[in-house]
Design a protein around this motif. Structure first.
Motif, PDB file in Angstrom:
ATOM      1  N   ASP A 253       1.029  -1.045   0.006  1.00 42.47           N
ATOM      2  CA  ASP A 253      -0.040  -0.146   0.094  1.00 42.47           C
ATOM      3  C   ASP A 253       0.767   1.237  -0.085  1.00 42.47           C
ATOM      4  OD1 ASP A 253      -2.486  -1.257  -0.211  1.00 42.47           O
ATOM      5  OD2 ASP A 253      -3.304  -0.515   1.555  1.00 42.47           O
ATOM      6  N   GLY A 254       1.999   1.279   0.787  1.00 40.95           N
ATOM      7  CA  GLY A 254       2.815   2.327   0.652  1.00 40.95           C
ATOM      8  C   GLY A 254       3.728   2.803   1.820  1.00 40.95           C
ATOM      9  N   VAL A 255       4.414   3.785   1.887  1.00 45.37           N
ATOM     10  CA  VAL A 255       5.396   4.255   2.939  1.00 45.37           C
ATOM     11  C   VAL A 255       4.765   5.411   3.326  1.00 45.37           C
ATOM     12  CG1 VAL A 255       7.591   5.559   3.055  1.00 45.37           C
ATOM     13  CG2 VAL A 255       7.578   3.565   1.693  1.00 45.37           C
ATOM     14  N   LEU A 256       4.860   5.253   4.932  1.00 42.63           N
ATOM     15  CA  LEU A 256       4.248   6.477   5.690  1.00 42.63           C
ATOM     16  C   LEU A 256       5.304   7.112   6.177  1.00 42.63           C
ATOM     17  CD1 LEU A 256       1.876   7.894   6.969  1.00 42.63           C
ATOM     18  CD2 LEU A 256       2.014   6.040   8.894  1.00 42.63           C
TER      19      LEU A 256
ATOM     20  N   LEU B  66      12.718  10.159  -0.961  1.00 41.08           N
ATOM     21  CA  LEU B  66      12.016   9.005  -0.997  1.00 41.08           C
ATOM     22  C   LEU B  66      11.006   8.976  -2.078  1.00 41.08           C
ATOM     23  CD1 LEU B  66      12.096   6.690   1.008  1.00 41.08           C
ATOM     24  CD2 LEU B  66      10.231   7.838   2.567  1.00 41.08           C
ATOM     25  N   ARG B  67      10.216   9.891  -2.053  1.00 42.19           N
ATOM     26  CA  ARG B  67       9.249  10.044  -3.306  1.00 42.19           C
ATOM     27  C   ARG B  67       9.853  10.000  -4.775  1.00 42.19           C
ATOM     28  NH1 ARG B  67       6.021  13.689   0.154  1.00 42.19           N
ATOM     29  NH2 ARG B  67       4.254  12.293   0.555  1.00 42.19           N
ATOM     30  N   HIS B  68      11.375  10.558  -4.713  1.00 45.79           N
ATOM     31  CA  HIS B  68      12.104  10.454  -6.130  1.00 45.79           C
ATOM     32  C   HIS B  68      12.633   9.320  -6.197  1.00 45.79           C
ATOM     33  CE1 HIS B  68      14.292  11.773  -9.428  1.00 45.79           C
ATOM     34  NE2 HIS B  68      15.398  11.329  -8.690  1.00 45.79           N
TER      35      HIS B  68
ATOM     36  N   LYS C  82       7.987   3.032  -7.665  1.00 43.13           N
ATOM     37  CA  LYS C  82       7.915   1.612  -7.307  1.00 43.13           C
ATOM     38  C   LYS C  82       6.786   1.277  -6.392  1.00 43.13           C
ATOM     39  CE  LYS C  82      12.939   0.840  -7.895  1.00 43.13           C
ATOM     40  NZ  LYS C  82      13.223   2.002  -7.577  1.00 43.13           N
ATOM     41  N   LEU C  83       6.570   2.075  -5.537  1.00 41.57           N
ATOM     42  CA  LEU C  83       5.579   2.275  -4.516  1.00 41.57           C
ATOM     43  C   LEU C  83       4.918   3.606  -4.175  1.00 41.57           C
ATOM     44  CD1 LEU C  83       7.230   1.400  -0.861  1.00 41.57           C
ATOM     45  CD2 LEU C  83       8.229   2.647  -2.810  1.00 41.57           C
TER      46      LEU C  83
END
Length: 275
Positions: A184-187, A205-207, A212-213
């Motif tokens: 689902d993702g990274v918090l 992190l977003r870059h 990928k996620l």
């Protein structure tokens, strides 16, 4: 249909347990039935919900996993504790360390936790598994039991190497054990918005991983109040309902529900069109 989440990160101190508590109780506030599962031998989730002596609790997750391994019968409500804020809890304690060792020589060793959760999940809308900070056999079991993974990451520490390891483990579990496992993702947690450093890490992190996620839009701010909740045995909503952390966790809870709803609609659309 019950949704099972694993909250995982092999690095400790990233706000994983605090996220499990506040996502779980946030979902209760949204009218959902929620079971929290403490799959960490340290019993931090159990302690955070006010059960101060996890090792003295007579029936814990370890007890129930041993019964599952030995194919002994048990009641689906056995060992489940009820917290005053509406969540149910399967407590964890030091006995899980011994269980993890014995899992190595057990048949179907990666799916013992899944077998247990399959027995109890029908009473709940959501099951949240708080994993231990390692990539050992219990974490593999949690990933094998889960529909989705959420990775809490501390915003002032760039976990590039650790993230890569965790993503490889998730991919391996998906390939070999649990093909339906979604990420689902990274918090981002403990975000100090006053510093450029936190913003830089969020950007990197977003870059680095954005293709990928998912990196959740909602971030959890650095908050003394949130840190205090473990000692109080309650959620951020009960401890500091009007604070920034409570608002952030509620927004994150809604985002998690929205993602789940979008995924269900996509699957339904694909099924209807035979894809």
């Amino acid at each position: 249909m019950t949704k099972v989440f694993a909250l995982a990160n092999q690095k400790g101190g990233v706000g994983k347990t605090t996220t499990a508590v506040n996502l779980g109780i946030g979902l209760v506030k949204e009218g959902k039935k929620v079971l929290l599962v403490d799959a960490d031998a340290q019993g931090n989730l159990t302690d955070s919900l006010g059960y101060r002596e996890p090792d003295s609790i007579p029936v814990s997750l370890a007890t129930l996993l041993v019964k599952t391994m030995m194919e002994e019968s048990y009641d689906s409500q056995e060992g489940i504790l009820q917290h005053q804020e509406g969540v149910a809890l399967i407590p964890g304690n030091i006995e899980l360390s011994a269980v993890e060792v014995s899992l190595v020589n057990t048949m179907s060793r990666e799916t013992i936790l899944r077998s247990y959760i399959d027995q109890v999940k029908s009473d709940y809308d959501y099951v949240l598994i708080d994993c231990m900070p390692s990539l050992g056999m219990l974490t593999i079991n949690a990933l094998a039991a889960a529909d989705s993974v959420i990775i809490p990451v501390q915003a002032h520490y760039l976990p590039a190497k650790g993230m890569a390891q965790l993503l490889q483990t998730i991919a391996r579990v998906r390939r070999q054990i649990n093909p339906k496992l979604a990420l689902d993702g990274v918090l981002l947690t403990m975000v100090d918005s006053r510093t450029n450093f936190a913003k830089d890490i969020a950007h990197v992190l977003r870059h680095e991983y954005g293709d990928k996620l998912r990196v959740f839009q909602d971030e959890i701010p650095l908050s003394i109040r949130a840190a205090e909740t473990s000692a109080k045995g309650k959620s951020i909503y009960a401890h500091d309902p009007n604070g920034q952390a409570a608002k952030a966790y509620m927004a994150f809870t809604k985002e998690v529900q929205r993602i789940g709803s979008e995924r269900r609609q996509t699957r339904q659309h694909q099924a209807e069109h035979g894809r």
